[in-house]
Design a protein around this motif. Structure first.
Motif, mmCIF file in Angstrom:
data_model
loop_
_atom_site.group_PDB
_atom_site.id
_atom_site.type_symbol
_atom_site.label_atom_id
_atom_site.label_comp_id
_atom_site.label_asym_id
_atom_site.label_seq_id
_atom_site.Cartn_x
_atom_site.Cartn_y
_atom_site.Cartn_z
ATOM 1 N N LYS A 47 24.571 26.703 -1.982
ATOM 2 C CA LYS A 47 24.289 25.489 -1.204
ATOM 3 C C LYS A 47 23.076 24.748 -1.778
ATOM 4 O O LYS A 47 23.046 23.522 -1.825
ATOM 5 C CB LYS A 47 24.010 25.856 0.257
ATOM 6 C CG LYS A 47 23.647 24.659 1.138
ATOM 7 C CD LYS A 47 23.335 25.077 2.557
ATOM 8 C CE LYS A 47 21.938 25.619 2.690
ATOM 9 N NZ LYS A 47 20.912 24.547 2.599
ATOM 10 N N ASN A 48 22.120 25.519 -2.251
ATOM 11 C CA ASN A 48 20.871 24.931 -2.747
ATOM 12 C C ASN A 48 20.846 24.747 -4.263
ATOM 13 O O ASN A 48 19.805 24.371 -4.828
ATOM 14 C CB ASN A 48 19.680 25.805 -2.316
ATOM 15 C CG ASN A 48 19.549 25.890 -0.803
ATOM 16 O OD1 ASN A 48 19.811 24.918 -0.101
ATOM 17 N ND2 ASN A 48 19.156 27.051 -0.303
ATOM 18 N N SER A 49 21.965 25.007 -4.917
ATOM 19 C CA SER A 49 22.011 24.897 -6.371
ATOM 20 C C SER A 49 21.824 23.440 -6.816
ATOM 21 O O SER A 49 22.332 22.501 -6.186
ATOM 22 C CB SER A 49 23.352 25.426 -6.893
ATOM 23 O OG SER A 49 23.472 25.215 -8.284
ATOM 24 N N LYS A 50 21.110 23.270 -7.897
ATOM 25 C CA LYS A 50 20.917 21.932 -8.468
ATOM 26 C C LYS A 50 22.104 21.508 -9.336
ATOM 27 O O LYS A 50 22.228 20.339 -9.697
ATOM 28 C CB LYS A 50 19.629 21.910 -9.302
ATOM 29 C CG LYS A 50 18.364 22.130 -8.472
ATOM 30 C CD LYS A 50 17.111 22.098 -9.338
ATOM 31 C CE LYS A 50 15.861 22.290 -8.485
ATOM 32 N NZ LYS A 50 14.618 22.280 -9.292
ATOM 33 N N ILE A 102 24.281 30.770 0.319
ATOM 34 C CA ILE A 102 23.093 29.926 0.518
ATOM 35 C C ILE A 102 22.528 29.480 -0.829
ATOM 36 O O ILE A 102 22.101 28.328 -0.998
ATOM 37 C CB ILE A 102 22.034 30.666 1.345
ATOM 38 C CG1 ILE A 102 22.539 30.873 2.776
ATOM 39 C CG2 ILE A 102 20.711 29.889 1.370
ATOM 40 C CD1 ILE A 102 21.627 31.727 3.637
ATOM 41 N N GLN A 103 22.534 30.390 -1.799
ATOM 42 C CA GLN A 103 22.054 30.030 -3.136
ATOM 43 C C GLN A 103 22.909 28.907 -3.725
ATOM 44 O O GLN A 103 22.381 27.979 -4.351
ATOM 45 C CB GLN A 103 22.095 31.254 -4.059
ATOM 46 C CG GLN A 103 21.008 32.280 -3.775
ATOM 47 C CD GLN A 103 21.110 33.500 -4.684
ATOM 48 O OE1 GLN A 103 22.122 33.695 -5.368
ATOM 49 N NE2 GLN A 103 20.076 34.315 -4.704
ATOM 50 N N ASN A 109 12.406 32.603 4.904
ATOM 51 C CA ASN A 109 12.467 33.086 3.515
ATOM 52 C C ASN A 109 13.076 34.494 3.416
ATOM 53 O O ASN A 109 12.552 35.374 2.721
ATOM 54 C CB ASN A 109 11.068 33.078 2.885
ATOM 55 C CG ASN A 109 10.509 31.677 2.773
ATOM 56 O OD1 ASN A 109 11.212 30.748 2.385
ATOM 57 N ND2 ASN A 109 9.240 31.517 3.144
ATOM 58 N N ARG A 150 27.418 23.878 -6.505
ATOM 59 C CA ARG A 150 26.934 23.635 -5.152
ATOM 60 C C ARG A 150 28.072 23.665 -4.123
ATOM 61 O O ARG A 150 29.136 23.104 -4.323
ATOM 62 C CB ARG A 150 26.221 22.297 -5.092
ATOM 63 C CG ARG A 150 25.386 22.081 -3.833
ATOM 64 C CD ARG A 150 24.714 20.725 -3.861
ATOM 65 N NE ARG A 150 23.980 20.535 -5.121
ATOM 66 C CZ ARG A 150 24.079 19.450 -5.878
ATOM 67 N NH1 ARG A 150 24.871 18.453 -5.518
ATOM 68 N NH2 ARG A 150 23.369 19.361 -6.994
ATOM 69 N N GLU A 195 16.552 30.511 5.889
ATOM 70 C CA GLU A 195 15.785 29.571 5.072
ATOM 71 C C GLU A 195 14.387 29.350 5.650
ATOM 72 O O GLU A 195 13.409 29.253 4.895
ATOM 73 C CB GLU A 195 16.537 28.249 4.950
ATOM 74 C CG GLU A 195 17.808 28.366 4.119
ATOM 75 C CD GLU A 195 18.492 27.040 3.866
ATOM 76 O OE1 GLU A 195 19.180 26.922 2.832
ATOM 77 O OE2 GLU A 195 18.323 26.113 4.689
#
Length: 517
Positions: free
Chosen positions: A284-287, A281-282, A270, A292, A267
């Protein structure tokens, strides 16, 4: 306060009372199946039905296979046995097995211990009920054929190192092929699950921390035995109340810190890669809260993906090589297919090329039939369930052992079951194989998420070996194979040794032309 004026006598009296309570309860439990009208072997004090297993006279695979054959011959659809003092339901009939694995959600747990405060246990293998469904739903999209294809490059990167390692090993026959396969598997899964270049195939002298800690998780030891057995005899809620730990602190810290540092590094820099860690990871960061994943869920899933593949993938490939080393005709036929497909794709091992290797698929399926990763599947009943067409109700909390190894050696489903015969799984013969009689990865909602990736990994290793080497079984291999006493794993106690003979490119070209003429 005390019963007598002597505290020692009081404590001794309490101990004797508790011991008698245990003995009486244990003996009463050993009559559980008889009281319910279910056939099965008699239970013996402390050992239950599994005395021969506990005394290392039989493996769990052989114990369940003998039990299966005995009671199926008597026409039983299911039986009851005991793991020490715990009743175990063992289905024999495929329709009953289907009910447990697929038809109903009464068995949506493996029965293993998990603790929300211990990240390594928060994964799709150990979780149960609603908690399991939440995580499983989030992870399933990451294991579709399309996502597996995205992670394919990590397999190809490791393939190159595998070829170099095999070349080096071929100069010192015989070769303990499992040692090489473990290194390949660790590098593949380390890259996919943790996004790390472990490099165990490049540095073949010193084992990596991943090898050391992976062995610590699965090795037979007093500590591991205690941590494994306690959750089967003590209520999980009680264990959670006392914060019982499934793994020692060193193992926990290694995998937690490795995962967290990988996420942080990616992270902050990048870094994006086509692997499973990137997908986690995607999420984890999902809205979207329904997609999530928490940090604990990522740690747990990375851990179980690594540990599950660490042993099972290397062992499954090891067994396939064992069979091919004894069947040169099958090995030659497979090599011919691999060369033909590779020639079509200009010697590029693309994802599409592997999918066209039909005979390779049959070889892998037959090897997994004869040598499944585990000798049985375990489920736990989460609410009372009445078996269709019977008066039997499986009570909440009952463990279910599905004897997959025994089923896959049943001559009713697989004639001449001890013969290695890949053609069983060709397009025509496969139609005759009953559903739920091939269960290396389970079936239904709890089927192994990593099945496709595990098979793909097996295929890449086999292609690399067969394309470049002829191999045969070395007499150093102990026959018949002596199997490990570990209850959940099918692995050999001693090595499988093969002799490698390098096939140079000119010989392959000449052989390919001759077969086309």
């Amino acid at each position: 306060m005390f019963l007598t004026e002597n505290i020692i006598i009081d404590l001794l009296g309490i101990f004797v009372a508790l011991l008698l309570t245990f003995v009486v309860n244990h003996i009463w439990t050993l009559g559980y199946w008889k009281r319910r009208g279910v056939s099965g072997p008699e239970g013996i004090f402390l050992f239950g039905s599994m005395k021969d297993f506990f005394l290392s006279k039989k493996t769990m695979a052989d114990f369940l296979k003998d039990l299966y054959n005995e009671y199926k011959s008597k026409g039983e659809r299911y039986i009851g046995c005991y793991l020490s003092g715990r009743p175990i339901f063992v289905p024999i009939d495929l329709d009953v097995i289907k009910e447990v694995l697929v038809t109903h959600d009464n068995f949506d747990s493996h029965g293993f211990y998990y603790n929300e405060n211990q990240p390594l246990t928060i994964n799709v293998f150990t979780l149960a009920g609603t908690r399991w469904k939440e995580v499983r739903t989030k992870l399933t999209p990451s294991f579709t054929p399309g996502k597996i294809k995205m992670a394919y490059n990590s397999l190809l990167d490791c393939k190159l190192d595998l070829k170099v390692l095999l070349d080096k090993a071929s100069k010192n026959n015989p070769v303990n092929i499992k040692d090489i396969l473990v290194r390949f598997t660790i590098d593949v899964i380390g890259s996919s699950a943790f996004g790390l270049d472990i490099g165990s195939m490049k540095d073949s002298d010193e084992p990596s921390d991943f090898v050391i800690n992976g062995n610590k998780v699965i090795e037979p030891s007093i500590e591991n035995s205690v941590r494994f057995i306690i959750p089967f005899i003590v209520n999980h809620n009680i264990l959670r109340a006392f914060n019982f730990t499934a793994f020692n602190q060193h193992i926990n810290d290694f995998y937690v810190n490795t995962t967290l540092s990988t996420i942080k590094y990616r992270e902050e820099n990048n870094i994006v890669r086509n692997d499973f860690m990137n997908l986690l990871i995607q999420m984890k960061n999902s809205k979207n809260e329904h997609e999530r994943l928490s940090i604990s869920e990522i740690v747990g899933q990375s851990f179980v993906f690594y540990i599950a593949g660490f042993e099972t993938s290397s062992t499954s490939t090891n067994f396939a090589i064992f069979e091919l080393s004894q069947h040169q005709d099958i090995q030659d036929k497979l090599r011919q297919e691999i060369n033909l497909v590779m020639n079509k794709y200009e010697n590029q091992l693309t994802y599409e090329a592997v999918q066209e290797m039909v005979y390779l698929d049959q070889v892998v399926y037959e090897s997994l039939r004869m040598h499944p990763p585990s000798p049985f599947l375990m489920r736990q009943c989460n609410k009372d369930y009445k078996v269709t067409g019977t008066d039997l109700t499986i009570q909440k909390g009952t463990l279910v052992f599905i004897p997959s190894y025994a089923i896959q050696y049943d001559p009713e489903y697989y004639p001449n079951p001890y013969k290695f015969e890949p053609e069983r799984f060709n397009a025509e013969n496969k139609k005759a194989i009953p559903s739920y009689s091939w269960l290396p990865f389970g079936e239904g909602p709890r089927i192994c998420l990593g099945m496709r990736f595990g098979i793909q990994q097996m295929k890449i290793a086999l292609i690399t070996l067969i394309q470049h080497f002829k191999f045969s079984l070395n007499k150093r291999t102990t026959l018949p194979l002596k199997m490990s006493r570990l209850p959940f794993l099918m692995k050999t106690e001693h090595g499988i040794y093969i002799d490698l003979e390098v096939i140079n490119s000119e010989d392959q070209t000449r052989e390919h032309k001759n077969k086309n003429e």
